[in-house]
Design an enzyme around this catalytic site. Structure first.
Site, mmCIF file in Angstrom:
data_model
loop_
_atom_site.group_PDB
_atom_site.id
_atom_site.type_symbol
_atom_site.label_atom_id
_atom_site.label_comp_id
_atom_site.label_asym_id
_atom_site.label_seq_id
_atom_site.Cartn_x
_atom_site.Cartn_y
_atom_site.Cartn_z
ATOM 1 N N ARG A 66 0.639 -1.465 0.299
ATOM 2 C CA ARG A 66 0.290 0.418 -0.301
ATOM 3 C C ARG A 66 0.706 1.232 0.356
ATOM 4 N NH1 ARG A 66 -3.241 2.806 4.557
ATOM 5 N NH2 ARG A 66 -5.248 3.901 2.969
ATOM 6 N N HIS A 70 0.398 4.338 -3.078
ATOM 7 C CA HIS A 70 0.282 5.958 -2.414
ATOM 8 C C HIS A 70 0.785 6.577 -1.968
ATOM 9 C CE1 HIS A 70 -3.995 5.825 0.484
ATOM 10 N NE2 HIS A 70 -4.221 3.899 -0.350
ATOM 11 N N GLY A 76 4.006 10.260 -8.503
ATOM 12 C CA GLY A 76 4.512 9.359 -9.367
ATOM 13 C C GLY A 76 5.593 8.828 -8.137
ATOM 14 N N ASN A 98 -4.184 8.937 4.214
ATOM 15 C CA ASN A 98 -3.090 7.971 5.044
ATOM 16 C C ASN A 98 -2.595 8.308 6.545
ATOM 17 O OD1 ASN A 98 -2.182 7.417 1.982
ATOM 18 N ND2 ASN A 98 -0.968 9.741 2.089
ATOM 19 N N HIS A 197 -6.557 -6.233 -2.760
ATOM 20 C CA HIS A 197 -6.801 -6.221 -0.701
ATOM 21 C C HIS A 197 -7.511 -7.894 -0.893
ATOM 22 C CE1 HIS A 197 -8.956 -1.935 -1.644
ATOM 23 N NE2 HIS A 197 -7.687 -1.399 -1.088
ATOM 24 N N THR A 198 -7.066 -8.506 -1.775
ATOM 25 C CA THR A 198 -6.687 -9.492 -1.279
ATOM 26 C C THR A 198 -6.378 -10.063 0.086
ATOM 27 O OG1 THR A 198 -6.654 -11.890 -1.932
ATOM 28 C CG2 THR A 198 -4.979 -10.435 -2.377
ATOM 29 N N ASP A 242 -10.343 -9.072 3.110
ATOM 30 C CA ASP A 242 -10.123 -10.711 2.709
ATOM 31 C C ASP A 242 -10.589 -12.043 3.596
ATOM 32 O OD1 ASP A 242 -11.204 -12.810 1.897
ATOM 33 O OD2 ASP A 242 -8.497 -13.140 0.732
ATOM 34 N N ASP A 250 -4.108 -14.245 -3.162
ATOM 35 C CA ASP A 250 -4.494 -14.800 -4.304
ATOM 36 C C ASP A 250 -5.936 -13.668 -4.621
ATOM 37 O OD1 ASP A 250 -6.650 -14.880 -2.017
ATOM 38 O OD2 ASP A 250 -6.625 -16.820 -0.938
#
Length: 322
Positions: A66, A70, A76, A98, A197-198, A242, A250
């Protein structure tokens, strides 16, 4: 220019690039072997530190991934997200997306200190973030990819840019598509990158509205999450993004969306009768396709407006400019 003069010019440029790379400078583009001569142990140092951090706490893999996202979505991939506030600018750490949310800064500090001991002033914080993200995914069972290197670090940061550019978990599908399109990603790539987000967790404050007010949610799932997120209070209590295999990278995230078990409003929007439903369905049944596309999309993300050549600097402390 004659062919002979062009050949001499091309040869000169090539030789100059080799010399620059020896000293850890960029030739205007990223290369996979950038530190091959200037810091040959760089990748192994980063990998070892990431594996150790994730072993101690699986959630750290998601946190490092993450951090990379971010960082790159705000002006960039330049490690601006790591900068603390100064008298001349307010950094990105306190932006709404954040604050009390981003973590893993100490892991990056540890990696940087090890790299400075091995190769002083060579490896950028921006490159550390990109490599750490890849190694985090691999350590959680996900795909690997070749990371292109040679980024340099910014000397400033922008809270306003972070507030504006980072997609919100409250966004609807069209807003999500636009937010990613503004950074050069297709709707398909947006769905692919959302697969991060798994793994990881989210705060109650970010999904309370979904579990109490939305109808596009599995009833049993909503009930189970409400036990951790009351209608009032406990804003910072965490639930896994998840619900099935949170410590693994996964394709379960997409299976959950098909079953109306997306934790965040923005997650479930990917499978809500809109244009991205078919892509979610495809990934839910074809993990290898998701892995391949995710690796490709991550390379593209890492190429978002990097600083190279003489731009920026190689920060010796990732939290502040030299």
């Amino acid at each position: 220019m004659t062919q002979s003069k062009m050949a001499v010019s091309d040869c000169y440029k090539a030789c100059l690039c080799v010399l620059l790379m020896v000293f850890g400078l960029a030739c205007g583009q990223l290369t996979s072997n950038f530190y091959g001569t200037s810091c040959p142990t760089a990748l192994s140092i980063i990998r070892s530190a990431v594996v150790s951090a994730v072993y101690k706490e699986h959630r750290m893999g998601a946190s490092l991934l993450r951090l990379h996202f971010h960082d790159c979505f705000v002006n960039g991939c330049d490690a601006s997200v790591l900068l603390d506030d100064t008298s001349s600018f307010t950094g990105e750490k306190t932006a709404a997306a954040n604050t009390n949310s981003l973590r893993g800064f100490e892991v990056i500090d540890d990696i940087k200190s090890k790299l400075e001991a091995a190769c002083p002033g060579v490896v950028s914080c921006a490159d550390i973030l990109v490599v750490a993200a890849r190694d985090s995914v691999v350590s959680l069972g996900g795909p690997s990819w070749t990371v292109e290197l040679g980024r340099r670090d910014s000397t400033t940061a922008s809270k306003d840019a972070a507030t504006q550019d980072i997609p919100s978990p409250l966004m609807d599908l069209n807003a999500l598509i636009k937010a990613f399109s503004d950074k050069g990603f297709t709707a398909k790539e947006m769905v692919t990158l959302s697969g991060a987000h798994t793994t990881g967790q989210a705060r109650c404050q970010l999904f309370r509205g979904r579990i109490y007010n939305e109808t596009t949610i599995d009833t049993d799932f909503a009930t189970s999450v409400k036990s951790k997120c009351p209608s009032l209070g406990n804003d910072d209590d965490l639930s896994p993004l998840d619900v099935t295999t949170n410590v693994l990278f996964d394709n379960a995230y997409y299976k959950n969306l098909v079953n109306k078990k997306g934790l965040l409003h923005s997650d479930q929007q990917l499978f809500s009768g809109g244009s991205t439903d078919s892509q979610v369905t495809s990934y839910s049944t074809n993990p290898s396709s998701f892995f391949q596309d995710f690796a490709t999309a991550m390379v593209k993300m890492g190429n978002l407006s990097p600083l190279t050549g003489s731009s920026g600097q190689i920060r010796t402390n990732c939290r502040k400019v030299n």
